[in-house]
Design an enzyme around this catalytic site. Structure first.
Site, PDB file in Angstrom:
ATOM      1  N   HIS A 172     -55.049  -4.716 -30.415  1.00 57.69           N
ATOM      2  CA  HIS A 172     -54.561  -6.840 -29.717  1.00 57.69           C
ATOM      3  C   HIS A 172     -53.849  -6.703 -29.379  1.00 57.69           C
ATOM      4  O   HIS A 172     -53.131  -7.658 -30.191  1.00 57.69           O
ATOM      5  CB  HIS A 172     -55.479  -7.098 -31.190  1.00 57.69           C
ATOM      6  CG  HIS A 172     -57.389  -6.957 -31.266  1.00 57.69           C
ATOM      7  ND1 HIS A 172     -58.317  -7.390 -30.527  1.00 57.69           N
ATOM      8  CD2 HIS A 172     -57.655  -6.029 -32.271  1.00 57.69           C
ATOM      9  CE1 HIS A 172     -59.441  -7.241 -30.777  1.00 57.69           C
ATOM     10  NE2 HIS A 172     -59.020  -6.372 -32.220  1.00 57.69           N
ATOM     11  N   SER A 293     -29.313  -7.495 -14.240  1.00 55.37           N
ATOM     12  CA  SER A 293     -29.943  -8.704 -13.658  1.00 55.37           C
ATOM     13  C   SER A 293     -28.679  -8.877 -12.565  1.00 55.37           C
ATOM     14  O   SER A 293     -27.653  -9.031 -13.146  1.00 55.37           O
ATOM     15  CB  SER A 293     -30.487  -9.625 -14.523  1.00 55.37           C
ATOM     16  OG  SER A 293     -30.027 -10.648 -14.281  1.00 55.37           O
ATOM     17  N   GLU A 306     -42.283  -1.160 -14.618  1.00 58.53           N
ATOM     18  CA  GLU A 306     -42.764  -2.483 -14.392  1.00 58.53           C
ATOM     19  C   GLU A 306     -43.174  -2.334 -12.227  1.00 58.53           C
ATOM     20  O   GLU A 306     -43.795  -2.467 -12.070  1.00 58.53           O
ATOM     21  CB  GLU A 306     -41.587  -3.740 -13.939  1.00 58.53           C
ATOM     22  CG  GLU A 306     -40.981  -4.094 -15.371  1.00 58.53           C
ATOM     23  CD  GLU A 306     -40.033  -4.917 -14.995  1.00 58.53           C
ATOM     24  OE1 GLU A 306     -39.490  -4.855 -14.134  1.00 58.53           O
ATOM     25  OE2 GLU A 306     -39.726  -5.632 -16.127  1.00 58.53           O
TER      26      GLU A 306
END
Ligand code: ARG
Length: 474
Positions: A172, A293, A306
């Site tokens: 979890h 970035s 990703e």
């Protein structure tokens, strides 16, 4: 063939095309573009040529072509192949509908249509496209098998080298029990190894030959299908000609396989994205697999991971899309089946690239064992505390409750569980002895889990062995 009355409308693109005889009216130019597949099925040029040569040879052996005609075809195709390979093949827009028509058209220009026009005797593009796709896919899946084996080798090597490091294991996404870092790596490693086993199964079914099935009913010149299959490197034939031209199960199965692999890959990537965040900091991604970035100078983003996660959706989409395409079409070949080509090409590229990227990420990843250690908390040993009393003969249901009381006490006292005094522990249960201290040890905790498949050193070492055996195909 007689043309329908009143349909002739002057210049007709259909006229130059392979099946142009019956067609006298021009095609809507958008229909020409909508119908053509040359801009993607050109990927199969080499397989299409190999298939045509095998076809010509088999026809020579049945007396349909003379030896000289066969030699001319073989030689002509060598030039066509060379043109594709050197990017000098000139696709004739609006004429070269697909790779089969393009190759035959060019062959005719090189050796003359008198001989080239005999090549297609008894043959259909329906069997050609199925043959080309299977040949191509077989080669690609062998490459992917190699990539996957490389990934597994990195998993095995790292799992062996970094076996000492202990980190939190999660359920979890909550801290659960201490595990070895290698155990985490192998949890995915063994899933990928199972994917390798599945792949080896899929490859067998891909490698069956539809050549000689005709348009649907079979070949009328008793062509030697076995000889053609052998020449092309197929293991087996498809024994029903109608199935041979219609069957895209090999595409569906490949994409189901790829989707399963990408599902594993996506979860693996997700774990590493979380582990590489500052809050966890267990791993650091190499610059080669991260980007910055454009706005925030401090950022280092795990783009590779990703993309692995993101591309899994695309791989799955191709699979689901093709299954929808196929499910309602009637028997044998229908043009819908052309829609199996693009998803397959993209799927295979996506999966092949993804495995190589994952291998790059894993082999350059730097681990931060101190951060892993720092993330361990004494409450993660609550099960070990319960197990301690089990070893003293207390029923587990009771020990679970007792351990829970210790956790509650630690919370109430705002003291880590391992800092509670012996008296405090005894206040919860008299059966705690002095040796309870030894329980508060993460290394001990992982070593206790020594049954097969667990996180102890010997169990993890055994998993590495299992993985290596799977790699070797045992
Ligand atoms: N380009 C076609 C495909 O990929 C080849 C088969 C065409 N057959 C036909 N009957 N129109 O499916």
């Amino acid at each position: 063939m007689a043309s329908k009355q009143g349909e002739s409308k002057g210049s007709a693109p259909g006229k130059n095309m392979l099946w142009g005889g019956r067609f006298t009216g021009g095609l809507d130019p958008l229909m020409v573009a909508y119908n053509e597949s040359i801009y993607y099925d050109r990927a199969f040029y080499a397989q299409d040529i190999a298939g045509s040569i095998a076809w010509a040879r088999a026809n020579k052996n049945r007396g349909i072509l003379t030896s000289d005609e066969f030699s001319a075809i073989e030689k002509g195709f060598a030039q066509v192949r060379e043109e594709w390979a050197t990017n000098t093949f000139e696709i004739k827009p609006g004429v070269d509908e697909d790779i089969h028509t393009a190759n035959e058209r060019r062959l005719g220009e090189i050796i003359g249509t008198g001989i080239a026009g005999k090549l297609h005797t008894g043959r259909s593009r329906n069997e050609q496209i199925a043959t080309d796709m299977r040949l191509w896919l077989h080669e690609e899946l062998r490459k992917i098998e190699g990539h996957l084996a490389n990934l597994l080798k990195v998993v095995a090597a790292r799992a062996e080298q970094e076996i000492e490091h202990v980190m939190p294991g999660y359920t979890h996404l909550q801290r659960a029990q201490p595990i070895r870092w290698s155990h985490w790596m192998l949890s995915y490693g063994l899933a990928f190894a199972t994917d390798l086993q599945r792949l080896r199964e899929v490859v067998k079914r891909v490698n069956r030959s539809p050549l000689g099935c005709g348009a649907l009913a079979g070949n009328p010149f008793d062509i030697d299908r076995d000889a053609m299959a052998k020449e092309l490197g197929f293991d087996e034939l498809i024994y029903n000609s109608m199935a041979g031209v219609a069957d895209r199960d090999f595409v569906v199965e490949t994409m189901q396989w790829g989707s399963t692999l990408m599902l594993h890959m996506s979860r693996w990537a997700e774990d590493l994205i979380v582990y590489s965040s500052a809050e966890f900091g267990f791993v650091k991604l190499a610059d080669a697999y991260s980007t910055g970035s454009s706005l925030m100078p401090q950022k280092k983003n795990p783009d590779s991971l990703e993309l692995l996660r993101g591309k899994s959706g695309r791989a799955f989409g191709h699979m689901a899309g093709l299954m929808m395409t196929i499910k309602g079409i009637p028997s044998t070949y229908n043009k819908d089946l052309q829609e199996s080509v693009e998803p397959l090409l993209d799927h295979v590229k996506t999966v092949g690239d993804s495995i190589q990227i994952a291998t790059g990420v894993l082999s350059t990843l730097v681990i931060q064992p101190d951060k892993m250690l720092a993330a361990l908390t004494p409450d993660m040993l609550a099960t070990d505390l319960a197990d301690y009393l089990v070893r003293k003969g207390v029923p587990f249901r009771e020990t679970h409750h007792i351990s829970g009381q210790v956790v509650a006490l630690a919370e109430k006292e705002k003291t880590p569980m391992d800092q509670l005094t012996f008296e405090q522990l005894q206040s919860v249960d008299k059966r705690f002895d002095k040796d309870i201290e030894e329980t508060f040890d993460y290394q001990k905790s992982v070593e206790m889990r020594s049954a097969k498949g667990g996180t102890s050193k010997s169990s993890v070492e055994e998993q590495v062995k299992v993985l290596k055996k799977m790699l070797e195909g045992q």
